[in-house]
Structures are given as C-alpha cells and as structure tokens.
Design a protein around this motif. Structure first.
Motif, PDB file in Angstrom:
ATOM      1  N   SER A  58       0.811  -1.222   0.000  1.00 32.43           N
ATOM      2  CA  SER A  58       0.000   0.000   0.000  1.00 32.43           C
ATOM      3  C   SER A  58       0.848   1.279   0.000  1.00 32.43           C
ATOM      4  O   SER A  58       0.455   2.281  -0.591  1.00 32.43           O
ATOM      5  CB  SER A  58      -0.977   0.005   1.169  1.00 32.43           C
ATOM      6  N   ARG A  59       2.013   1.245   0.646  1.00 36.64           N
ATOM      7  CA  ARG A  59       2.817   2.482   0.709  1.00 36.64           C
ATOM      8  C   ARG A  59       3.379   2.861  -0.653  1.00 36.64           C
ATOM      9  O   ARG A  59       3.654   4.017  -0.926  1.00 36.64           O
ATOM     10  CB  ARG A  59       3.949   2.328   1.725  1.00 36.64           C
ATOM     11  N   GLN A  60       3.580   1.873  -1.490  1.00 36.25           N
ATOM     12  CA  GLN A  60       4.178   2.143  -2.805  1.00 36.25           C
ATOM     13  C   GLN A  60       3.141   2.174  -3.926  1.00 36.25           C
ATOM     14  O   GLN A  60       3.468   2.507  -5.052  1.00 36.25           O
ATOM     15  CB  GLN A  60       5.227   1.076  -3.141  1.00 36.25           C
ATOM     16  N   CYS A  61       1.916   1.792  -3.626  1.00 36.84           N
ATOM     17  CA  CYS A  61       0.923   1.599  -4.700  1.00 36.84           C
ATOM     18  C   CYS A  61       0.200   2.915  -5.035  1.00 36.84           C
ATOM     19  O   CYS A  61      -0.413   3.525  -4.159  1.00 36.84           O
ATOM     20  CB  CYS A  61      -0.106   0.558  -4.268  1.00 36.84           C
ATOM     21  N   PRO A  62       0.221   3.346  -6.292  1.00 38.58           N
ATOM     22  CA  PRO A  62      -0.457   4.602  -6.669  1.00 38.58           C
ATOM     23  C   PRO A  62      -1.981   4.503  -6.597  1.00 38.58           C
ATOM     24  O   PRO A  62      -2.650   5.531  -6.595  1.00 38.58           O
ATOM     25  CB  PRO A  62       0.010   4.829  -8.119  1.00 38.58           C
ATOM     26  N   SER A  63      -2.518   3.304  -6.522  1.00 36.44           N
ATOM     27  CA  SER A  63      -3.977   3.145  -6.464  1.00 36.44           C
ATOM     28  C   SER A  63      -4.470   2.912  -5.042  1.00 36.44           C
ATOM     29  O   SER A  63      -5.665   2.707  -4.825  1.00 36.44           O
ATOM     30  CB  SER A  63      -4.397   1.930  -7.317  1.00 36.44           C
ATOM     31  N   SER A  64      -3.572   2.949  -4.068  1.00 30.62           N
ATOM     32  CA  SER A  64      -3.963   2.616  -2.697  1.00 30.62           C
ATOM     33  C   SER A  64      -4.976   3.606  -2.138  1.00 30.62           C
ATOM     34  O   SER A  64      -4.859   4.801  -2.333  1.00 30.62           O
ATOM     35  CB  SER A  64      -2.717   2.592  -1.799  1.00 30.62           C
ATOM     36  N   SER A  65      -5.963   3.082  -1.414  1.00 31.64           N
ATOM     37  CA  SER A  65      -6.926   3.940  -0.723  1.00 31.64           C
ATOM     38  C   SER A  65      -6.608   4.002   0.765  1.00 31.64           C
ATOM     39  O   SER A  65      -7.385   4.573   1.532  1.00 31.64           O
ATOM     40  CB  SER A  65      -8.343   3.383  -0.924  1.00 31.64           C
ATOM     41  N   ALA A  66      -5.501   3.418   1.166  1.00 33.23           N
ATOM     42  CA  ALA A  66      -5.154   3.379   2.607  1.00 33.23           C
ATOM     43  C   ALA A  66      -4.571   4.727   3.055  1.00 33.23           C
ATOM     44  O   ALA A  66      -3.966   5.433   2.260  1.00 33.23           O
ATOM     45  CB  ALA A  66      -4.142   2.272   2.858  1.00 33.23           C
TER      46      ALA A  66
END
Ligand code: SF4
Length: 220
Positions: free
Chosen positions: A212-220
C-alpha cells in the motif's frame, strides 16, 4: 515501484509460494482442464483422482468410462463438460503429438505456444504460463488476478479487450530489468495470491496490503 521490489515485499509477507503438483506441459494441460472454476485445493484433489484413474496417459483417458472421469471433474462445476474436455485433450495429444506433449519444451517458444493453444482452455497467457513454469519462457506470464494487481501498481493501462490489457502490462514490465527465470514462477504465484486475497476485483483491501505504501492506487 519496481516489480522486483514488489515481489520481495510479497515474499516477506507470504513466504515462498507452493508450486502446483504438476510436472511437464502435458500435466499442465490436464491441470487446467480437470475442473472448471475451482480453487487450488479442489483442483489438486481432482488432479490426484485423475492420476489414480489414468496415470495421465492419453490412451487411458480416452478409454476411461464416464464414471472414472466424472469422479475427478465433479470436484468442480460443469463436470460432464470437463470430462469431454479431458477426452478432447487426450485425442489432440495422440493425434498431434504422438502422445508426447512434453516435446514442446524442445521447440522454440513461439512454436511451443502455438502448439499448446490447440488444447481447450489454453490461450496465449495459459501457454506462456505453462512454458514459464517449465523454464522454457523467460518472461512473466500472468493470470487475471496478477494482471489486475500490476495494473493497480501502475504497470500498463486497462484496455477494452483483455488481450490488449495483457499486452500493455507486459510492455510496461519490459522496460524493467528482467528478474531471474527461477523467480518468475514465484512472481506469478505471489501476485495471484495478492489478487485473490487482498487486491480483489471489486473491493481491494488496501489497509491490509503489504504494497500500500508504494501503490499509486492505494486507498489506505
Ligand atoms: S494497495 Fe490496494 S490497490 Fe494497491 S495493490 Fe494493494 S490492494 Fe491493490
């Protein structure tokens, strides 16, 4: 994010992915066809029943009575259809490969892929996957879960057709340094696991995603 970094994080989270109990392209063809839409444990159970009843021999599959095949294929849905597909696979193996489908490992990848695509249930991604798992294709083959994860991580772009999306992701991966051949199967399995368990199609659970920290689509 680099693919190698994503795989490294997934490995820390999930450990080494278990390989399916499959050896050689012919067994892979049967693995894909023995049941329709079943999870890995049910597929493995069906595969083992087929092994016990036929030893995976094409002649034995063709000669087997309906019950011997249905007891394997009924582990999933559409049991009669899958029994028919197993017989179709066996007929192709005998007619076009003289019973030795594993010969494709000696062929150039394009010829081997074309040959494997003759079997039911095996498209281009499936043929690539079989060859990749057998060490005869040095690119990352993906199934739908892994493809979705990579799209959300920013590799490639979703297109109207699945094949075009697959091509887009593969082209995006091509700009990265290739990961080792032996790592490709782990990458395939770990991305698939994340897609099945966390980065699901309708409700990605970004709060519990190790990327999640690296993902451009993360909603976290
Ligand atoms: S952070 Fe969310 S969108 Fe990104 S890979 Fe993880 S689950 Fe998927």
């Amino acid at each position: 994010m680099k693919l190698a970094d994503a795989i490294s994080l997934l490995r820390k989270r999930y450990g080494e992915a278990a390989l399916p109990p499959v050896r050689g392209p012919w067994q892979w063809v049967l693995w894909e066809n023995v049941v329709y839409l079943a999870d890995d444990s049910r597929r493995a159970a069906a595969f083992e029943v087929l092994r016990q009843n036929t030893e995976f021999e094409p002649e034995a599959i063709l000669d087997a009575d309906d019950d011997a095949l249905l007891i394997a294929t009924s582990t999933g849905i559409l049991a009669k259809q899958q029994a028919g597909k197993l017989r179709e696979c066996a007929q192709i193996a005998l007619d076009d490969f003289h019973g030795n489908v594993d010969i494709v490992l000696d062929w150039p990848p394009i010829k081997a892929q074309r040959a494997l695509r003759q079997f039911p249930g095996i498209g281009t991604p499936g043929a690539e996957k079989i060859l990749m798992f057998e060490g005869a294709f040095n690119q990352l083959a993906l199934e739908s879960n892994g493809l979705r994860v990579l799209l959300r991580l920013g590799f490639g772009e979703e297109q109207r057709a699945y094949a075009a999306t697959y091509k887009s992701v593969r082209e995006a991966l091509g700009t990265q340094a290739p990961i080792q051949c032996a790592e490709l199967t782990q990458a395939h399995l770990l991305l698939r696991q994340l897609g099945q368990e966390v980065c699901t199609r309708t409700k990605p659970n970004c709060d519990n995603c190790t990327l999640s920290r690296q993902c451009p689509s993360s909603s976290a």
